[in-house]
Design a protein around this motif. Sequence first.
Motif, PDB file in Angstrom:
ATOM      1  N   LEU A   1       0.832  -1.198   0.000  1.00  0.00           N
ATOM      2  CA  LEU A   1       0.000   0.000   0.000  1.00  0.00           C
ATOM      3  C   LEU A   1       0.871   1.254   0.000  1.00  0.00           C
ATOM      4  O   LEU A   1       1.983   1.246   0.533  1.00  0.00           O
ATOM      5  CB  LEU A   1      -0.887   0.019   1.251  1.00  0.00           C
ATOM      6  CG  LEU A   1      -1.949  -1.070   1.379  1.00  0.00           C
ATOM      7  CD1 LEU A   1      -2.457  -1.135   2.818  1.00  0.00           C
ATOM      8  CD2 LEU A   1      -3.095  -0.798   0.426  1.00  0.00           C
ATOM      9  N   LYS A   2       0.343   2.319  -0.553  1.00  0.00           N
ATOM     10  CA  LYS A   2       1.031   3.608  -0.473  1.00  0.00           C
ATOM     11  C   LYS A   2       0.624   4.402   0.753  1.00  0.00           C
ATOM     12  O   LYS A   2       1.291   5.369   1.123  1.00  0.00           O
ATOM     13  CB  LYS A   2       0.751   4.422  -1.739  1.00  0.00           C
ATOM     14  CG  LYS A   2       1.458   3.903  -2.985  1.00  0.00           C
ATOM     15  CD  LYS A   2       1.255   4.846  -4.160  1.00  0.00           C
ATOM     16  CE  LYS A   2       2.041   4.380  -5.377  1.00  0.00           C
ATOM     17  NZ  LYS A   2       1.852   5.291  -6.545  1.00  0.00           N
TER      18      LYS A   2
ATOM     19  N   GLY B   1      -4.935   0.224   7.576  1.00  0.00           N
ATOM     20  CA  GLY B   1      -4.712  -1.188   7.826  1.00  0.00           C
ATOM     21  C   GLY B   1      -3.599  -1.725   6.960  1.00  0.00           C
ATOM     22  O   GLY B   1      -2.623  -1.037   6.676  1.00  0.00           O
ATOM     23  N   SER B   2      -3.734  -2.982   6.510  1.00  0.00           N
ATOM     24  CA  SER B   2      -2.736  -3.571   5.636  1.00  0.00           C
ATOM     25  C   SER B   2      -3.437  -4.330   4.518  1.00  0.00           C
ATOM     26  O   SER B   2      -4.658  -4.247   4.366  1.00  0.00           O
ATOM     27  CB  SER B   2      -1.794  -4.485   6.431  1.00  0.00           C
ATOM     28  OG  SER B   2      -0.658  -4.832   5.663  1.00  0.00           O
ATOM     29  N   ASP B   3      -2.674  -5.072   3.730  1.00  0.00           N
ATOM     30  CA  ASP B   3      -3.220  -5.778   2.572  1.00  0.00           C
ATOM     31  C   ASP B   3      -2.764  -7.234   2.605  1.00  0.00           C
ATOM     32  O   ASP B   3      -2.090  -7.660   3.558  1.00  0.00           O
ATOM     33  CB  ASP B   3      -2.827  -5.064   1.278  1.00  0.00           C
ATOM     34  CG  ASP B   3      -1.329  -5.120   0.963  1.00  0.00           C
ATOM     35  OD1 ASP B   3      -0.575  -5.754   1.725  1.00  0.00           O
ATOM     36  OD2 ASP B   3      -0.916  -4.533  -0.055  1.00  0.00           O
TER      37      ASP B   3
ATOM     38  N   ARG C   1      -8.481  -1.459  -4.649  1.00  0.00           N
ATOM     39  CA  ARG C   1      -7.557  -1.018  -5.689  1.00  0.00           C
ATOM     40  C   ARG C   1      -6.326  -0.290  -5.135  1.00  0.00           C
ATOM     41  O   ARG C   1      -5.536   0.250  -5.901  1.00  0.00           O
ATOM     42  CB  ARG C   1      -8.269  -0.063  -6.658  1.00  0.00           C
ATOM     43  CG  ARG C   1      -9.407  -0.690  -7.460  1.00  0.00           C
ATOM     44  CD  ARG C   1     -10.078   0.363  -8.325  1.00  0.00           C
ATOM     45  NE  ARG C   1     -11.069  -0.203  -9.223  1.00  0.00           N
ATOM     46  CZ  ARG C   1     -10.812  -0.625 -10.462  1.00  0.00           C
ATOM     47  NH1 ARG C   1      -9.582  -0.564 -10.931  1.00  0.00           N
ATOM     48  NH2 ARG C   1     -11.782  -1.106 -11.216  1.00  0.00           N
ATOM     49  N   ASP C   2      -6.154  -0.285  -3.809  1.00  0.00           N
ATOM     50  CA  ASP C   2      -5.167   0.618  -3.226  1.00  0.00           C
ATOM     51  C   ASP C   2      -3.772   0.031  -3.075  1.00  0.00           C
ATOM     52  O   ASP C   2      -2.854   0.730  -2.628  1.00  0.00           O
ATOM     53  CB  ASP C   2      -5.657   1.126  -1.864  1.00  0.00           C
ATOM     54  CG  ASP C   2      -6.153   0.030  -0.949  1.00  0.00           C
ATOM     55  OD1 ASP C   2      -6.113  -1.147  -1.347  1.00  0.00           O
ATOM     56  OD2 ASP C   2      -6.599   0.344   0.173  1.00  0.00           O
ATOM     57  N   SER C   3      -3.547  -1.227  -3.453  1.00  0.00           N
ATOM     58  CA  SER C   3      -2.200  -1.808  -3.362  1.00  0.00           C
ATOM     59  C   SER C   3      -1.460  -1.569  -4.673  1.00  0.00           C
ATOM     60  O   SER C   3      -1.362  -2.441  -5.541  1.00  0.00           O
ATOM     61  CB  SER C   3      -2.292  -3.305  -3.042  1.00  0.00           C
ATOM     62  OG  SER C   3      -2.831  -3.508  -1.757  1.00  0.00           O
ATOM     63  N   HIS C   4      -0.902  -0.373  -4.796  1.00  0.00           N
ATOM     64  CA  HIS C   4      -0.272   0.041  -6.053  1.00  0.00           C
ATOM     65  C   HIS C   4       1.154  -0.470  -6.217  1.00  0.00           C
ATOM     66  O   HIS C   4       1.692  -0.499  -7.332  1.00  0.00           O
ATOM     67  CB  HIS C   4      -0.237   1.572  -6.147  1.00  0.00           C
ATOM     68  CG  HIS C   4      -1.585   2.204  -6.199  1.00  0.00           C
ATOM     69  ND1 HIS C   4      -2.347   2.234  -7.344  1.00  0.00           N
ATOM     70  CD2 HIS C   4      -2.323   2.830  -5.251  1.00  0.00           C
ATOM     71  CE1 HIS C   4      -3.493   2.852  -7.101  1.00  0.00           C
ATOM     72  NE2 HIS C   4      -3.499   3.223  -5.837  1.00  0.00           N
TER      73      HIS C   4
END
Length: 231
Positions: free
Chosen positions: A65-66, A70-72, A201-204
């Motif tokens: 994540l940017k 939390g986390s991914d 969509r936030d894990s770039h």
Amino acid sequence: MNLFVASSFRFQNPDWRACTAASARSMLNFIAVNEAEGEGSIWQPTNSRSVQDQILAWERRHDTLKGGDGSDPHGWRNALNYFGWGAGALEAGSRVYDDRSFGSFDRAMKAAVRAIGKTGKPVGLMAWRGRHAQMITGYYGLKGDPWARDSAGHYTNAFTVRGFYMSDPLRRSNAVDRTITYKALRYTMTLKWRFQRYYERDSHLDDPYTAGYRKSRNEWYGKFVLILPIR
């Protein structure tokens, strides 16, 4: 088969951000109490809130994540490996846990059954379309052979289970060692308990622990995502 141990579980509350960290802590506890660690384990069972905070802070530095709170899936996977078996378990080829994505619910959950049965370790489930972490600690009503293969060496998946044992680290979800049928996990209208495709969509960023380059969201988007024990 059910790996849940009540004394090894604690809710993430009051930290709403810590679902992956609380799940990692409980999963590692279950593994240790059930003596399923295998070689190289460094985890000492604990329900400490400060350890949960440490795990979340570490995840945030080692996910894809940017930003955010939390986390991914990569943060969760990495934390399980690092806190459970050390830095040597982070790289592909050395991991105990890995994140896997599936095109169908059936393939995902049948892979979960095999992983639990083979390793004696729980499975992480990316719930709420990727916004939350839950755990599958076991299954019931198994019929058939999960490890049967066809002539080409592929799993036939010609087996069934009646359902699963699910736990959610968020207290208001009301799912601690909860039984849920196979069909309900797929179709229930109580969405907090339905396993759906991942649409975050936030894990770039690219996963630094895997060869090649790919934005991590592209690994998971539109698929059923699990954090699977692989050994």
